[in-house]
Write a protein that holds these residues in place. Structure first.
Motif, PDB file in Angstrom:
ATOM      1  N   GLU A  11       0.820  -1.205   0.000  1.00  0.00           N
ATOM      2  CA  GLU A  11       0.000   0.000   0.000  1.00  0.00           C
ATOM      3  C   GLU A  11       0.854   1.255   0.000  1.00  0.00           C
ATOM      4  N   GLN A  26      -3.240   3.682  -3.104  1.00  0.00           N
ATOM      5  CA  GLN A  26      -3.574   2.345  -3.574  1.00  0.00           C
ATOM      6  C   GLN A  26      -3.160   1.302  -2.549  1.00  0.00           C
ATOM      7  N   GLU A  28      -3.182  -3.253  -2.036  1.00  0.00           N
ATOM      8  CA  GLU A  28      -3.589  -4.593  -2.414  1.00  0.00           C
ATOM      9  C   GLU A  28      -4.206  -5.246  -1.184  1.00  0.00           C
ATOM     10  N   GLU A  60     -13.964  -6.035  -0.461  1.00  0.00           N
ATOM     11  CA  GLU A  60     -13.765  -4.987  -1.469  1.00  0.00           C
ATOM     12  C   GLU A  60     -14.194  -3.626  -0.946  1.00  0.00           C
ATOM     13  N   ALA A  63     -11.506  -2.378   1.603  1.00  0.00           N
ATOM     14  CA  ALA A  63     -10.272  -1.943   0.945  1.00  0.00           C
ATOM     15  C   ALA A  63     -10.463  -0.586   0.271  1.00  0.00           C
ATOM     16  N   GLY A  64     -11.608  -0.395  -0.377  1.00  0.00           N
ATOM     17  CA  GLY A  64     -11.882   0.880  -1.022  1.00  0.00           C
ATOM     18  C   GLY A  64     -11.962   2.019  -0.025  1.00  0.00           C
ATOM     19  N   THR A 101     -12.156   2.919  -6.945  1.00  0.00           N
ATOM     20  CA  THR A 101     -12.230   1.787  -7.854  1.00  0.00           C
ATOM     21  C   THR A 101     -11.498   0.603  -7.234  1.00  0.00           C
ATOM     22  N   HIS A 102     -11.887  -0.584  -7.632  1.00  0.00           N
ATOM     23  CA  HIS A 102     -11.193  -1.779  -7.119  1.00  0.00           C
ATOM     24  C   HIS A 102     -11.373  -2.958  -8.071  1.00  0.00           C
ATOM     25  N   THR A 103     -10.428  -3.878  -7.978  1.00  0.00           N
ATOM     26  CA  THR A 103     -10.572  -5.189  -8.603  1.00  0.00           C
ATOM     27  C   THR A 103     -10.786  -6.168  -7.443  1.00  0.00           C
ATOM     28  N   GLN A 106      -7.113  -5.312  -5.565  1.00  0.00           N
ATOM     29  CA  GLN A 106      -6.488  -4.001  -5.435  1.00  0.00           C
ATOM     30  C   GLN A 106      -7.543  -2.906  -5.402  1.00  0.00           C
ATOM     31  N   ALA A 107      -7.304  -1.881  -4.577  1.00  0.00           N
ATOM     32  CA  ALA A 107      -8.212  -0.738  -4.480  1.00  0.00           C
ATOM     33  C   ALA A 107      -7.428   0.553  -4.657  1.00  0.00           C
ATOM     34  N   CYS A 109      -8.022   5.009  -4.626  1.00  0.00           N
ATOM     35  CA  CYS A 109      -8.881   6.167  -4.417  1.00  0.00           C
ATOM     36  C   CYS A 109      -8.130   7.420  -4.850  1.00  0.00           C
TER      37      CYS A 109
END
Length: 236
Positions: A11, A26, A28, A60, A63-64, A101-103, A106-107, A109
């Motif tokens: 991060e 960011q 993970e 998710e 993390a976001g 956004t995130h997968t 990973q996030a 902002c």
């Protein structure tokens, strides 16, 4: 050591060269190490609607919000709580605007002062597999975009992922002004410059009295080993 201690990794903040005043963060995350206690540990309010959600969704969301919390702190703002508004969109602290956004792992902002930007839209996507690209192509692009997509020096599935992400960033950037959902076909990619990593996207229809058919927006993209990151910043 509890598994939750390994939930966050790799991060940190990063800077966008074209928008250095935007605070970006960011991280993970590993959903297999998620635990509900992490909300309390990091001082983040849990969405009551998450109570019965699956672990993946909770992970998710956390993390976001963690990435948002850290991005806001970097601007020197004490209030870091990001509330939930209409259509579950983020409600930023006073005088700030941002995007999340995130997968699945990973996030990211991005946060800025509302005196600098009217709105921000960012999106991170894993490169989609070919089967997925073929399945959703008709929903993402129109005939007029076929030529541009075919000329990009990427595989078909990577090109479509880039188009998909660019349109997601546009939606996030315009949603605060529109206040409702609009489809991918409401806009079209009209140019992608691979050298400068810039794209231009045009509205196919009017969304309100201020966002009308023919309006063109400039965005940027970053190609990574496993993902593509896009962004659109609308100046105040």
């Amino acid at each position: 050591m509890p598994l939750s201690a390994h939930y966050l990794r790799n991060e940190g903040p990063f800077t966008l060269q074209h928008a250095p005043e935007v605070s970006c963060y960011q991280c993970e995350f590993d959903t297999s190490c998620y635990d509900d206690s992490l909300f309390v540990r990091h001082g983040i309010e849990a969405d009551p609607l998450l109570e019965h959600a699956v672990v993946k969704r909770k992970s998710e969301f956390l993390a976001g919000r963690y990435a948002a919390q850290q991005a806001i702190k970097r601007l020197g703002v004490e209030k870091t709580t990001v509330s939930i508004g209409k259509h579950r969109s983020p409600v930023w602290p006073n005088a700030l605007i941002g995007s999340l956004t995130h997968t699945a792992t990973q996030a990211i902002c991005a946060i800025a002062q509302s005196t600098d930007y009217q709105s921000i839209g960012i999106d991170l996507e894993d490169w989609m597999p070919l089967t997925t690209a073929n399945h959703i192509k008709a929903d993402v692009i129109q005939f007029s975009e076929e030529r541009i997509l075919s000329e990009i020096p990427l595989s078909f599935e990577q090109s479509l992922t880039l188009f998909f992400s660019a349109k997601e960033s546009l939606f996030k950037a315009l949603y605060p002004q529109v206040g409702s959902y609009f489809e991918f076909h409401a806009a079209k990619i009209v140019k992608i410059d691979m050298a400068s990593h810039v794209f231009f996207i045009e509205l196919n229809q009017s969304l309100n009295r201020y966002l009308v058919k023919g309006d063109v927006f400039k965005g940027r993209f970053m190609l990574r080993a496993h993902t593509v990151f896009t962004s659109i910043f609308l100046a105040a």
